[in-house]
Design a protein around this motif. Sequence first.
Motif, PDB file in Angstrom:
ATOM      1  N   LEU A  39       0.857  -1.193   0.000  1.00 57.16           N
ATOM      2  CA  LEU A  39       0.000   0.000   0.000  1.00 57.16           C
ATOM      3  C   LEU A  39       0.889   1.237   0.000  1.00 57.16           C
ATOM      4  CD1 LEU A  39      -2.749   1.474   0.282  1.00 57.16           C
ATOM      5  CD2 LEU A  39      -2.450   1.294   2.772  1.00 57.16           C
ATOM      6  N   LYS A  41       0.841   5.106   0.529  1.00 55.81           N
ATOM      7  CA  LYS A  41      -0.059   6.059   1.200  1.00 55.81           C
ATOM      8  C   LYS A  41       0.488   7.485   1.053  1.00 55.81           C
ATOM      9  CE  LYS A  41      -2.760   8.081   4.281  1.00 55.81           C
ATOM     10  NZ  LYS A  41      -2.193   9.449   4.124  1.00 55.81           N
ATOM     11  N   LEU A 131      -5.774  -2.280   5.131  1.00 60.63           N
ATOM     12  CA  LEU A 131      -4.594  -2.555   5.960  1.00 60.63           C
ATOM     13  C   LEU A 131      -4.543  -4.011   6.410  1.00 60.63           C
ATOM     14  CD1 LEU A 131      -4.599   0.790   7.891  1.00 60.63           C
ATOM     15  CD2 LEU A 131      -2.810   0.008   6.364  1.00 60.63           C
ATOM     16  N   THR A 137       3.057  -1.133   4.208  1.00 58.02           N
ATOM     17  CA  THR A 137       2.645   0.211   3.787  1.00 58.02           C
ATOM     18  C   THR A 137       3.887   1.073   3.605  1.00 58.02           C
ATOM     19  OG1 THR A 137       0.567   0.036   5.010  1.00 58.02           O
ATOM     20  CG2 THR A 137       1.301   2.259   4.425  1.00 58.02           C
ATOM     21  N   SER A 139       4.736   5.032   3.446  1.00 57.43           N
ATOM     22  CA  SER A 139       4.231   6.394   3.636  1.00 57.43           C
ATOM     23  C   SER A 139       4.974   7.323   2.685  1.00 57.43           C
ATOM     24  CB  SER A 139       4.452   6.840   5.086  1.00 57.43           C
ATOM     25  OG  SER A 139       4.018   8.177   5.278  1.00 57.43           O
ATOM     26  N   ILE A 161      -5.456   6.932   7.497  1.00 56.05           N
ATOM     27  CA  ILE A 161      -6.049   5.591   7.421  1.00 56.05           C
ATOM     28  C   ILE A 161      -7.418   5.559   8.087  1.00 56.05           C
ATOM     29  CG2 ILE A 161      -3.795   4.468   7.303  1.00 56.05           C
ATOM     30  CD1 ILE A 161      -4.180   3.564  10.217  1.00 56.05           C
ATOM     31  N   ALA A 191      -0.463   0.553  11.113  1.00 56.16           N
ATOM     32  CA  ALA A 191      -0.446   0.796   9.666  1.00 56.16           C
ATOM     33  C   ALA A 191       0.569  -0.017   8.877  1.00 56.16           C
ATOM     34  CB  ALA A 191      -0.203   2.286   9.410  1.00 56.16           C
ATOM     35  N   VAL A 193       3.771   0.182   8.483  1.00 53.84           N
ATOM     36  CA  VAL A 193       4.671   1.026   7.699  1.00 53.84           C
ATOM     37  C   VAL A 193       6.072   0.425   7.705  1.00 53.84           C
ATOM     38  CG1 VAL A 193       5.717   3.299   7.449  1.00 53.84           C
ATOM     39  CG2 VAL A 193       3.308   3.099   8.088  1.00 53.84           C
TER      40      VAL A 193
END
Length: 364
Positions: A39, A41, A131, A137, A139, A161, A191, A193
């Motif tokens: 993902l 973001k 998620l 993820t 960022s 999120i 998340a 990350v």
Amino acid sequence: MDTVAITKCQNYSKEEVYARIQEVADASAFPDVKGKRVLVKPNILSDSPVEKGITTNPQVVAAVIRLCQERGAGEVLVGDSPGLHTPHFSARSCGIAAVCEESGARWVDFSDSPVTKNLDNGESVHIARVLDEVDMTISVAKFKTHQLMYTTGAVKNLFGIMPGLNKSPMHLRHPSREDFAAFITSLFSLAKVSYAFIDGIIAMEGAGPANGTLRHLGLLLGGADAYLVDKAQAIIMGYDWHDIPVLAAAQEKGHRMEGEVYSILDAHKLTVADFQKIDVDKPRGLFSSLILPFFTRGLKRRKEKMRPAPRFDDAKCVHCLRCMKICPAKALSHSDRIEIDTHKCIRCYCCAEMCPADAIEVEG
């Protein structure tokens, strides 16, 4: 040791941005994405035109998507949710929807059947379902000031999120900078990350994150530890990083905030002496620093009320009423102008973030 990579990138030309994104990734432990669902973001505070510099630039998002795809990612997804999330929001004005279509990355609607999760303090929050469906993820934040939190970056970017208007009540639950920062660090832990970039080619100073002044810095930042990437951003802005609430909250929770290595450029040598920062509200005297924290929540709330309330410029106001829709305290009303009840106002400055006309001012 954790590595933060900072490199020069003077413009948003497609190939230059991609080359510099690769350079940063290679110099700072970019994760193995082969076969993974990733993902991406970005920061889409509002679906504003690219030239306003409010969102992560689409060329930076495109470069990150391409990086993941060329390194074998199984699937790349892209998503975010602005404060006012309209039905079928797709980030078209800011150019990120087009980037997804061109690259084959899949846009994800964060408001589609969000799930409920518990934070480390037991608090329940609604977050994007995706998620639970990705392996990691990334960022991809924007280098900007923030009127409540002083800076916004790779960590606070994950506030997105929480779909749409699920976000604004969090300011009521956590009215002080310190409480809100602790909440953000708890939310960030949900998340997944694995890496963080910050787009600092064109930054925002002054009244960020939406109505500040654009400034060319020509920088891209990245690292596997999002907190340390945000620390580098704060140093470049000219802050003492200990004054940034999210970074202070992370350190208080035991996150290691010292000992990072700069693999390309050193943040301390990039400090912009005249960067327009948000004034830091320092504790004043023995009462504020030692005694006040032991008093009741009511007294703490009164301390927060000492922060300046937003001021509304009638001449600039376009009567879109976005400020009223986003206000968690319901402190605003409208007849022929916007009126603010300063007793209800919790000084979260969500109204200023959402104003498309720069009609809301905050002292300092």
